[in-house]
Design a protein around this motif. Structure first.
Motif, PDB file in Angstrom:
ATOM      1  N   GLU A 224       0.837  -1.216   0.000  1.00 12.98           N
ATOM      2  CA  GLU A 224       0.000   0.000   0.000  1.00 12.98           C
ATOM      3  C   GLU A 224       0.862   1.253   0.000  1.00 12.98           C
ATOM      4  OE1 GLU A 224      -2.427  -0.382   3.432  1.00 12.98           O
ATOM      5  OE2 GLU A 224      -3.569  -2.104   2.675  1.00 12.98           O
ATOM      6  N   LEU A 225       1.918   1.247   0.815  1.00 14.55           N
ATOM      7  CA  LEU A 225       2.786   2.421   0.902  1.00 14.55           C
ATOM      8  C   LEU A 225       3.604   2.611  -0.372  1.00 14.55           C
ATOM      9  CD1 LEU A 225       4.052   1.965   4.570  1.00 14.55           C
ATOM     10  CD2 LEU A 225       2.471   3.723   3.751  1.00 14.55           C
ATOM     11  N   GLY A 228       0.900   3.929  -2.818  1.00  9.86           N
ATOM     12  CA  GLY A 228       0.186   5.148  -2.403  1.00  9.86           C
ATOM     13  C   GLY A 228       1.066   6.316  -2.035  1.00  9.86           C
ATOM     14  N   LYS A 229       2.338   6.042  -1.678  1.00  8.68           N
ATOM     15  CA  LYS A 229       3.235   7.120  -1.268  1.00  8.68           C
ATOM     16  C   LYS A 229       4.569   6.993  -2.027  1.00  8.68           C
ATOM     17  CE  LYS A 229       1.143   7.577   3.301  1.00  8.68           C
ATOM     18  NZ  LYS A 229       0.438   8.838   2.991  1.00  8.68           N
ATOM     19  N   PRO A 230       4.551   7.343  -3.309  1.00 12.66           N
ATOM     20  CA  PRO A 230       5.744   7.162  -4.154  1.00 12.66           C
ATOM     21  C   PRO A 230       6.932   8.011  -3.726  1.00 12.66           C
ATOM     22  CG  PRO A 230       4.058   8.426  -5.303  1.00 12.66           C
ATOM     23  CD  PRO A 230       3.418   7.904  -4.070  1.00 12.66           C
ATOM     24  N   TYR A 231       6.693   9.037  -2.909  1.00  9.68           N
ATOM     25  CA  TYR A 231       7.794   9.902  -2.479  1.00  9.68           C
ATOM     26  C   TYR A 231       8.596   9.279  -1.331  1.00  9.68           C
ATOM     27  CZ  TYR A 231       4.077  10.985   0.852  1.00  9.68           C
ATOM     28  OH  TYR A 231       3.059  10.898   1.756  1.00  9.68           O
ATOM     29  N   LEU A 232       8.073   8.221  -0.717  1.00  6.14           N
ATOM     30  CA  LEU A 232       8.779   7.583   0.391  1.00  6.14           C
ATOM     31  C   LEU A 232       9.854   6.629  -0.129  1.00  6.14           C
ATOM     32  CD1 LEU A 232       5.941   6.651   2.924  1.00  6.14           C
ATOM     33  CD2 LEU A 232       7.664   8.454   3.161  1.00  6.14           C
ATOM     34  N   SER A 236      12.287   3.845   4.446  1.00  9.68           N
ATOM     35  CA  SER A 236      11.220   4.376   5.297  1.00  9.68           C
ATOM     36  C   SER A 236      10.016   3.450   5.310  1.00  9.68           C
ATOM     37  CB  SER A 236      10.805   5.765   4.806  1.00  9.68           C
ATOM     38  OG  SER A 236      11.876   6.680   4.894  1.00  9.68           O
ATOM     39  N   ILE A 237       9.675   2.917   4.143  1.00 15.74           N
ATOM     40  CA  ILE A 237       8.538   2.002   4.042  1.00 15.74           C
ATOM     41  C   ILE A 237       8.824   0.724   4.825  1.00 15.74           C
ATOM     42  CG2 ILE A 237       7.299   0.493   2.417  1.00 15.74           C
ATOM     43  CD1 ILE A 237       7.418   2.812   0.428  1.00 15.74           C
ATOM     44  N   ARG A 265       7.054  -1.362  -7.587  1.00 11.32           N
ATOM     45  CA  ARG A 265       6.590  -0.024  -7.961  1.00 11.32           C
ATOM     46  C   ARG A 265       6.568   0.144  -9.483  1.00 11.32           C
ATOM     47  NH1 ARG A 265       9.366   3.992  -3.420  1.00 11.32           N
ATOM     48  NH2 ARG A 265       7.376   4.540  -2.398  1.00 11.32           N
ATOM     49  N   GLY A 272       9.072   5.711  -7.808  1.00 20.00           N
ATOM     50  CA  GLY A 272       9.361   6.133  -6.455  1.00 20.00           C
ATOM     51  C   GLY A 272      10.848   6.263  -6.197  1.00 20.00           C
TER      52      GLY A 272
END
Length: 273
Positions: A224-225, A228-232, A236-237, A265, A272
């Motif tokens: 999900e991360l 949903g959060k390609p900048y991370l 960090s994930i 990704r 990402g």
């Protein structure tokens, strides 16, 4: 300790490729698994099965249904380990997963074990007495497999008091915040049972151990991360999903998904970090 092969020579939907009971079990190693569905159950003594990243200790009455081509090995944990076993053939053997699901294995605890032991004993006896016709055997094989479906896929299990008292609270705890989940021993203390008993209940109701359930939820959270959060960044994930060692996270992610986090990704068109 009898063992029989090819109980039916007819081309039937389901039949038995091999069957045995009262078998003095020796060590077995199958790096590429077995080509057919394989049932293994302890009659007496104790054995250890290593399969799908888990170690199963099979005491009297407990058993495993192992899916085809699943790497595994097992050995006796006591001086004598007596087992029953069964492998399936037939024109629909490759479709057994439609009945039993896609799990690499299904664990059966001792309280459900008598059905499977009686089935094998009665089938061996009927074959010895020449009182088992091919069509009846095919129907009996279907009934045997449906018993797994009834145990693992019956939605009424969600109402079982053991599930509601011990398993459901831990599932909710894991899924609410997988990164903050403590070890299995601590989870067991929260519901006032031993880690071994909690793991047995998890295998009964979910088909996997507590630790494997935690891993699955953490990998799903990572997916999900990643999307949903390609900048991370992957590191960090890894931490946000509950993996404090990024190398270990990448290794587990690849094992669970067949690809690395970065490639995952890319597969979804996400560029990402």
């Amino acid at each position: 300790m009898p063992i029989y092969f090819k109980l039916s020579m007819q081309e039937l939907p389901l039949t038995i490729d091999s069957i045995g009971n009262r078998w003095t079990q020796e060590s077995v190693s199958r790096p590429k698994g077995f080509p057919l569905y394989h049932w293994l159950q302890t009659e007496s003594g104790q054995g250890t099965v290593m399969l799908a990243g888990e170690e199963f200790v099979l005491t009297a009455g407990q058993g495993l249904l192992i899916a085809p081509h699943t790497p595994h090995r097992y050995r006796n944990s006591t001086e004598v380990w007596s087992t029953s076993f069964l492998t399936f053939g037939g024109t629909l053997a490759n479709d057994i997963r439609k009945i039993c699901g896609d799990s690499a294995c299904l664990f059966i605890d001792a309280e459900e074990g008598p059905y499977f032991q009686d089935w094998i004993d009665q089938t061996v006896l009927a074959y010895q007495e020449n009182s088992l016709d091919d069509l009846s055997l095919s129907v009996r094989c279907y009934e045997f497999l449906m018993h797994f479906s009834n145990i693992y896929m019956n939605h009424s299990q969600a109402e079982h008091p053991l599930y509601r008292q011990y398993v459901l609270p831990i599932i909710e705890r894991i899924e609410t915040d997988p990164a903050a989940v403590p070890d299995v021993d601590s989870l067991a203390r929260e519901v006032h049972v031993s880690p071994q008993y909690l793991t047995r209940l998890f295998r009964r109701f979910t088909g996997c151990s507590v630790q494997n359930y935690i891993t699955r939820v953490r990998i799903n959270r990572a997916k999900e991360l990643l999307i949903g959060k390609p900048y991370l960044q992957v590191q960090s994930i890894s931490h946000m999903s509950g993996f404090h060692d990024v190398s270990y996270f990448i290794s587990v992610f690849r094992q669970q998904t067949g690809t690395t986090p970065k490639q995952f990704r890319k597969n979804y068109g996400v560029n990402g970090s």
